[in-house]
Design an enzyme around this catalytic site. Structure first.
Site, mmCIF file in Angstrom:
data_model
loop_
_atom_site.group_PDB
_atom_site.id
_atom_site.type_symbol
_atom_site.label_atom_id
_atom_site.label_comp_id
_atom_site.label_asym_id
_atom_site.label_seq_id
_atom_site.Cartn_x
_atom_site.Cartn_y
_atom_site.Cartn_z
ATOM 1 N N LYS A 86 16.395 4.308 -3.616
ATOM 2 C CA LYS A 86 17.627 4.010 -3.607
ATOM 3 C C LYS A 86 17.911 3.916 -1.777
ATOM 4 O O LYS A 86 17.885 5.163 -1.289
ATOM 5 C CB LYS A 86 18.650 5.076 -3.936
ATOM 6 C CG LYS A 86 20.164 4.426 -4.025
ATOM 7 C CD LYS A 86 20.676 3.544 -4.623
ATOM 8 C CE LYS A 86 22.109 3.374 -4.397
ATOM 9 N NZ LYS A 86 22.599 1.917 -5.282
ATOM 10 N N HIS B 201 20.514 9.469 -7.727
ATOM 11 C CA HIS B 201 19.548 8.222 -7.797
ATOM 12 C C HIS B 201 18.086 8.627 -7.402
ATOM 13 O O HIS B 201 17.831 9.512 -6.965
ATOM 14 C CB HIS B 201 20.285 7.289 -6.898
ATOM 15 C CG HIS B 201 21.416 6.454 -7.611
ATOM 16 N ND1 HIS B 201 22.547 7.066 -6.995
ATOM 17 C CD2 HIS B 201 21.414 5.543 -8.040
ATOM 18 C CE1 HIS B 201 23.556 6.538 -7.778
ATOM 19 N NE2 HIS B 201 22.806 5.346 -8.307
#
Length: 240
Positions: free
Chosen positions: A139, A135
């Site tokens: 995140k 990610h």
């Protein structure tokens, strides 16, 4: 459909864009700088609330929506240790809650594929299974909610794995290891890998942008209107 957005970061803005394209109306936008406007009077203008915030605020946000009598769709992750209490509260107020760790239609189909593959692999102990998720650097939780959902599906199907871990140093044979990488601008990639001395079997879902997540959240919001109870994307997508 009149929508309240609880959380107006990148995900909230992506949901807004999709909702407006589909002819829906955003009647309330709540973020850190206007949290005082998160009132029953303001929320009552909405048919449904879509909540995408952080793990430390999600539970309170969901409970407020339920308390104020507005169906809520939540995609916040990192708070599921409190799921039982939130679900019980939803039932106690005859509320409506749809939760998913990932609202992408593609990811929810990937969930079904993951379960089926795990069912097959239960009978082949020579294959070790692991997960990897990638990610963007903003995140907040690791592993991601989607990775945890994938892991829990595998644990339910493969008896030789009893718990997941995000710590390679602590890995034991009964652990299902999740490797978390944070690389910009990746919106989300999830690998499920079965490895043996002979070969590997791998399934991958790669998101190209946030549109899939946003579109699924709007679809879930439309499903929630007029219903009572607790639902998942399986019901929204007709997978169960």
């Amino acid at each position: 459909m009149k929508i309240a957005l609880i959380g107006y970061g990148k995900m909230g803005k992506a949901i807004e864009a999709i909702a407006l394209q589909q002819g829906h109306e955003i009647v309330l936008r709540i973020d850190l700088d206007n949290a005082a406007e998160f009132t029953k009077e303001n929320l009552s203008k909405a048919d449904v609330a879509i909540e995408f915030t952080g793990p430390h605020s999600a539970v309170n946000n969901i409970r407020k929506c339920l308390e104020f009598g507005v169906p809520v769709v939540s995609g916040s992750t990192g708070w599921l240790a409190e799921w039982d209490a939130v679900a019980a509260y939803c039932k106690s107020v005859d509320g409506t809650l749809i939760y998913s760790s990932n609202f992408s239609i593609g990811v929810n189909l990937f969930f079904e594929l993951n379960k089926y593959l795990a069912t097959l692999m239960e009978n082949y102990p020579d294959y070790d299974v692991s997960l990897k998720e990638i990610h963007h650097t903003q995140k907040k939780d690791a592993p991601s909610g989607t990775a945890i959902s994938l892991a829990e599906q595998i644990l339910a199907m493969i008896g030789r794995k009893r718990e997941w871990t995000n710590d390679m140093a602590a890995k034991e044979p009964h652990h299902l290891n999740i490797v978390s990488e944070r690389i910009d601008p990746a919106p989300g990639t999830h690998h499920v890998i079965y490895s043996s001395a002979i070969d590997d079997i791998e399934i991958i879902h790669t998101a190209h942008n946030r549109t899939g997540f946003a579109g699924g959240a709007v679809k879930a919001a439309a499903y929630a209107v007029g219903k009572k109870g607790i639902y998942t994307m399986k019901q929204v997508l007709g997978l169960s």
